[in-house]
Design a protein around this motif. Structure first.
Motif, PDB file in Angstrom:
ATOM      1  N   ASN A   6     -13.653   9.041  -5.530  1.00 42.33           N
ATOM      2  CA  ASN A   6     -12.475   8.503  -4.852  1.00 42.33           C
ATOM      3  C   ASN A   6     -11.210   9.266  -5.231  1.00 42.33           C
ATOM      4  O   ASN A   6     -10.372   9.572  -4.375  1.00 42.33           O
ATOM      5  N   ALA A   7     -11.051   9.582  -6.515  1.00 39.35           N
ATOM      6  CA  ALA A   7      -9.853  10.278  -6.968  1.00 39.35           C
ATOM      7  C   ALA A   7      -9.726  11.646  -6.306  1.00 39.35           C
ATOM      8  O   ALA A   7      -8.650  12.039  -5.834  1.00 39.35           O
ATOM      9  N   THR A   8     -10.828  12.379  -6.255  1.00 41.96           N
ATOM     10  CA  THR A   8     -10.818  13.709  -5.635  1.00 41.96           C
ATOM     11  C   THR A   8     -10.527  13.612  -4.142  1.00 41.96           C
ATOM     12  O   THR A   8      -9.721  14.373  -3.592  1.00 41.96           O
ATOM     13  N   TRP A   9     -11.177  12.660  -3.474  1.00 37.25           N
ATOM     14  CA  TRP A   9     -10.969  12.475  -2.039  1.00 37.25           C
ATOM     15  C   TRP A   9      -9.533  12.072  -1.740  1.00 37.25           C
ATOM     16  O   TRP A   9      -8.906  12.598  -0.810  1.00 37.25           O
ATOM     17  N   ALA A  10      -8.988  11.136  -2.521  1.00 35.73           N
ATOM     18  CA  ALA A  10      -7.631  10.650  -2.293  1.00 35.73           C
ATOM     19  C   ALA A  10      -6.602  11.767  -2.477  1.00 35.73           C
ATOM     20  O   ALA A  10      -5.682  11.924  -1.670  1.00 35.73           O
ATOM     21  N   ASP A  11      -6.739  12.555  -3.552  1.00 32.28           N
ATOM     22  CA  ASP A  11      -5.798  13.660  -3.781  1.00 32.28           C
ATOM     23  C   ASP A  11      -5.874  14.687  -2.657  1.00 32.28           C
ATOM     24  O   ASP A  11      -4.851  15.200  -2.189  1.00 32.28           O
ATOM     25  N   ASN A  12      -7.085  14.968  -2.196  1.00 29.15           N
ATOM     26  CA  ASN A  12      -7.264  15.920  -1.104  1.00 29.15           C
ATOM     27  C   ASN A  12      -6.634  15.397   0.184  1.00 29.15           C
ATOM     28  O   ASN A  12      -5.968  16.147   0.922  1.00 29.15           O
ATOM     29  N   LEU A  13      -6.818  14.106   0.464  1.00 22.84           N
ATOM     30  CA  LEU A  13      -6.256  13.514   1.671  1.00 22.84           C
ATOM     31  C   LEU A  13      -4.728  13.545   1.636  1.00 22.84           C
ATOM     32  O   LEU A  13      -4.078  13.841   2.646  1.00 22.84           O
ATOM     33  N   LYS A  14      -4.149  13.256   0.484  1.00 22.84           N
ATOM     34  CA  LYS A  14      -2.691  13.281   0.365  1.00 22.84           C
ATOM     35  C   LYS A  14      -2.144  14.682   0.621  1.00 22.84           C
ATOM     36  O   LYS A  14      -1.120  14.855   1.287  1.00 22.84           O
ATOM     37  N   ARG A  15      -2.832  15.687   0.100  1.00 25.45           N
ATOM     38  CA  ARG A  15      -2.389  17.066   0.334  1.00 25.45           C
ATOM     39  C   ARG A  15      -2.486  17.411   1.814  1.00 25.45           C
ATOM     40  O   ARG A  15      -1.599  18.043   2.381  1.00 25.45           O
ATOM     41  N   ARG A  16      -3.574  17.004   2.442  1.00 25.63           N
ATOM     42  CA  ARG A  16      -3.770  17.305   3.861  1.00 25.63           C
ATOM     43  C   ARG A  16      -2.705  16.647   4.730  1.00 25.63           C
ATOM     44  O   ARG A  16      -2.262  17.214   5.736  1.00 25.63           O
ATOM     45  N   LEU A  17      -2.281  15.438   4.353  1.00 23.69           N
ATOM     46  CA  LEU A  17      -1.290  14.706   5.139  1.00 23.69           C
ATOM     47  C   LEU A  17       0.140  14.990   4.703  1.00 23.69           C
ATOM     48  O   LEU A  17       1.089  14.443   5.268  1.00 23.69           O
ATOM     49  N   GLY A  18       0.296  15.841   3.687  1.00 25.41           N
ATOM     50  CA  GLY A  18       1.635  16.179   3.213  1.00 25.41           C
ATOM     51  C   GLY A  18       2.300  15.069   2.430  1.00 25.41           C
ATOM     52  O   GLY A  18       3.535  14.972   2.409  1.00 25.41           O
ATOM     53  N   LEU A  19       1.499  14.206   1.773  1.00 26.43           N
ATOM     54  CA  LEU A  19       2.038  13.110   0.974  1.00 26.43           C
ATOM     55  C   LEU A  19       2.135  13.510  -0.493  1.00 26.43           C
ATOM     56  O   LEU A  19       1.377  14.354  -0.962  1.00 26.43           O
ATOM     57  N   GLN A  20       3.060  12.892  -1.199  1.00 21.24           N
ATOM     58  CA  GLN A  20       3.144  13.115  -2.632  1.00 21.24           C
ATOM     59  C   GLN A  20       1.932  12.489  -3.313  1.00 21.24           C
ATOM     60  O   GLN A  20       1.434  11.442  -2.889  1.00 21.24           O
ATOM     61  N   LEU A  21       1.478  13.134  -4.385  1.00 19.69           N
ATOM     62  CA  LEU A  21       0.283  12.637  -5.082  1.00 19.69           C
ATOM     63  C   LEU A  21       0.513  11.266  -5.705  1.00 19.69           C
ATOM     64  O   LEU A  21      -0.445  10.532  -5.976  1.00 19.69           O
ATOM     65  N   SER A  22       1.775  10.897  -5.921  1.00 16.54           N
ATOM     66  CA  SER A  22       2.074   9.587  -6.513  1.00 16.54           C
ATOM     67  C   SER A  22       1.969   8.441  -5.506  1.00 16.54           C
ATOM     68  O   SER A  22       1.974   7.271  -5.877  1.00 16.54           O
ATOM     69  N   VAL A  23       1.869   8.768  -4.208  1.00 14.23           N
ATOM     70  CA  VAL A  23       1.764   7.739  -3.173  1.00 14.23           C
ATOM     71  C   VAL A  23       0.433   6.999  -3.305  1.00 14.23           C
ATOM     72  O   VAL A  23      -0.615   7.613  -3.523  1.00 14.23           O
ATOM     73  N   SER A  24       0.474   5.677  -3.166  1.00 14.27           N
ATOM     74  CA  SER A  24      -0.744   4.875  -3.239  1.00 14.27           C
ATOM     75  C   SER A  24      -1.332   4.709  -1.837  1.00 14.27           C
ATOM     76  O   SER A  24      -0.628   4.305  -0.913  1.00 14.27           O
ATOM     77  N   LEU A  25      -2.597   5.013  -1.688  1.00 18.58           N
ATOM     78  CA  LEU A  25      -3.275   4.825  -0.404  1.00 18.58           C
ATOM     79  C   LEU A  25      -3.769   3.392  -0.272  1.00 18.58           C
ATOM     80  O   LEU A  25      -3.942   2.688  -1.273  1.00 18.58           O
ATOM     81  N   THR A  26      -4.007   2.986   0.950  1.00 17.58           N
ATOM     82  CA  THR A  26      -4.515   1.630   1.202  1.00 17.58           C
ATOM     83  C   THR A  26      -6.003   1.635   1.515  1.00 17.58           C
ATOM     84  O   THR A  26      -6.558   0.608   1.904  1.00 17.58           O
ATOM     85  N   VAL A  27      -6.643   2.800   1.390  1.00 12.49           N
ATOM     86  CA  VAL A  27      -8.090   2.915   1.583  1.00 12.49           C
ATOM     87  C   VAL A  27      -8.684   3.652   0.396  1.00 12.49           C
ATOM     88  O   VAL A  27      -7.993   4.431  -0.273  1.00 12.49           O
ATOM     89  N   TRP A  28      -9.983   3.399   0.135  1.00  9.65           N
ATOM     90  CA  TRP A  28     -10.664   4.025  -0.986  1.00  9.65           C
ATOM     91  C   TRP A  28     -12.030   4.524  -0.531  1.00  9.65           C
ATOM     92  O   TRP A  28     -12.645   3.942   0.353  1.00  9.65           O
ATOM     93  N   ARG A  29     -12.482   5.602  -1.150  1.00 11.37           N
ATOM     94  CA  ARG A  29     -13.814   6.141  -0.867  1.00 11.37           C
ATOM     95  C   ARG A  29     -14.799   5.411  -1.765  1.00 11.37           C
ATOM     96  O   ARG A  29     -14.916   5.686  -2.964  1.00 11.37           O
TER      97      ARG A  29
END
Length: 273
Positions: A6-29
């Protein structure tokens, strides 16, 4: 939530969407094949309703013993937010035609018995136009229309500017529009549309879906592409396709619903319609 997957997927998704890594997502892998998010009865009802009555690709929901979590298939691909500007004009046009057919299918669906307007599970109006609060359920479409008119007038009263400017502009418009409720995704922005590795379009995030006037869909799509709010979108061709995908809206309709949104934010305690 704390797995390396989940951590790897979330960080990758944030980079792809141009979000800061500190942003909390509302979905989890949750696993290689599953996504999880907090359970929302209206989203579950909307996904099941659309899957049963259309051929729109929508992630399959997996039943579980937990009432707190919603599990669904992981769709391997890119959101249109990421890939749209890399697509050829021909691919963009094919995507637009597909989305146009999706919306046509949704609008052809009849509401369940006793539902006037709003989400399938409760009949409450909610979403981007209505802010963070859920309203009603409404007794009739006339009741819903009166509610919106009161909100629009309050929105006009609280629009930044002097009284003189407001008087010059005039009260909120009463556009001649079709109030007939149609089934709407109501948050069809590019981050909620996935193009998978095989070229199939998937629609995700149905939390705002419900029965609303047909102009709500294109207005929300346009608002999410506002170049003033999102300067990085200024040169994208996506906004020019929105009228073809979801239909055109008049300037009066846009102004009316902006006043509704503003008025809901400044609602007077005790005001009824």
């Amino acid at each position: 939530m704390n797995t390396e997957l989940n951590a790897t997927w979330a960080d990758n998704l944030k980079r792809r969407l141009g979000l800061q890594l500190s942003v909390s997502l509302t979905v989890w892998r949750a696993s290689p094949l599953l996504i999880m998010k907090t359970s929302d009865c209206s989203e579950i009802a909307a996904m099941k309703f659309a899957r049963q009555n259309t051929n729109i690709p929508i992630p399959r929901i997996h039943e579980s013993d937990s009432r707190d979590w919603l599990f669904m298939d992981f769709i391997d691909g890119e959101t249109l937010w990421e890939c749209w500007d890399r697509l050829s004009f021909f691919r963009r046009f094919r995507v637009a035609c597909t989305l146009r057919l999706f919306i046509k299918q949704l609008r052809a669906l009849a509401p369940p018995a006793a539902l006037i307007v709003g989400s399938l599970d409760s009949g409450h109006a909610k979403g981007i136009v209505f802010g963070e609060t859920e309203y009603a359920p409404f007794r009739s479409m006339d009741h819903f229309r009166r509610f919106c008119n009161v909100a629009a007038f309050l929105g006009w009263e609280h629009t930044p500017g002097t009284n003189a400017i407001r008087l010059e502009v005039g009260p909120p418009p009463r556009p001649t529009m079709d109030w007939t409720p149609v089934f709407s995704h109501a948050d069809l922005n590019r981050s909620n549309i996935i193009l998978d590795r095989q070229g199939t379009l998937w629609i995700i995030d149905w939390a705002m879906a419900g029965f609303y006037p047909r102009c709500i869909e294109p207005i929300v799509m346009q608002d999410m592409e506002d170049p003033v709010m999102f300067p990085q979108l200024a040169n994208s061709s996506w906004p020019s396709f929105i009228p073809f995908i979801a239909g055109r809206v008049t300037d009066e309709e846009k102004a009316y619903w902006r006043y509704v949104t503003t008025g809901i934010d400044h609602r007077r305690p005790g005001v009824t319609v």
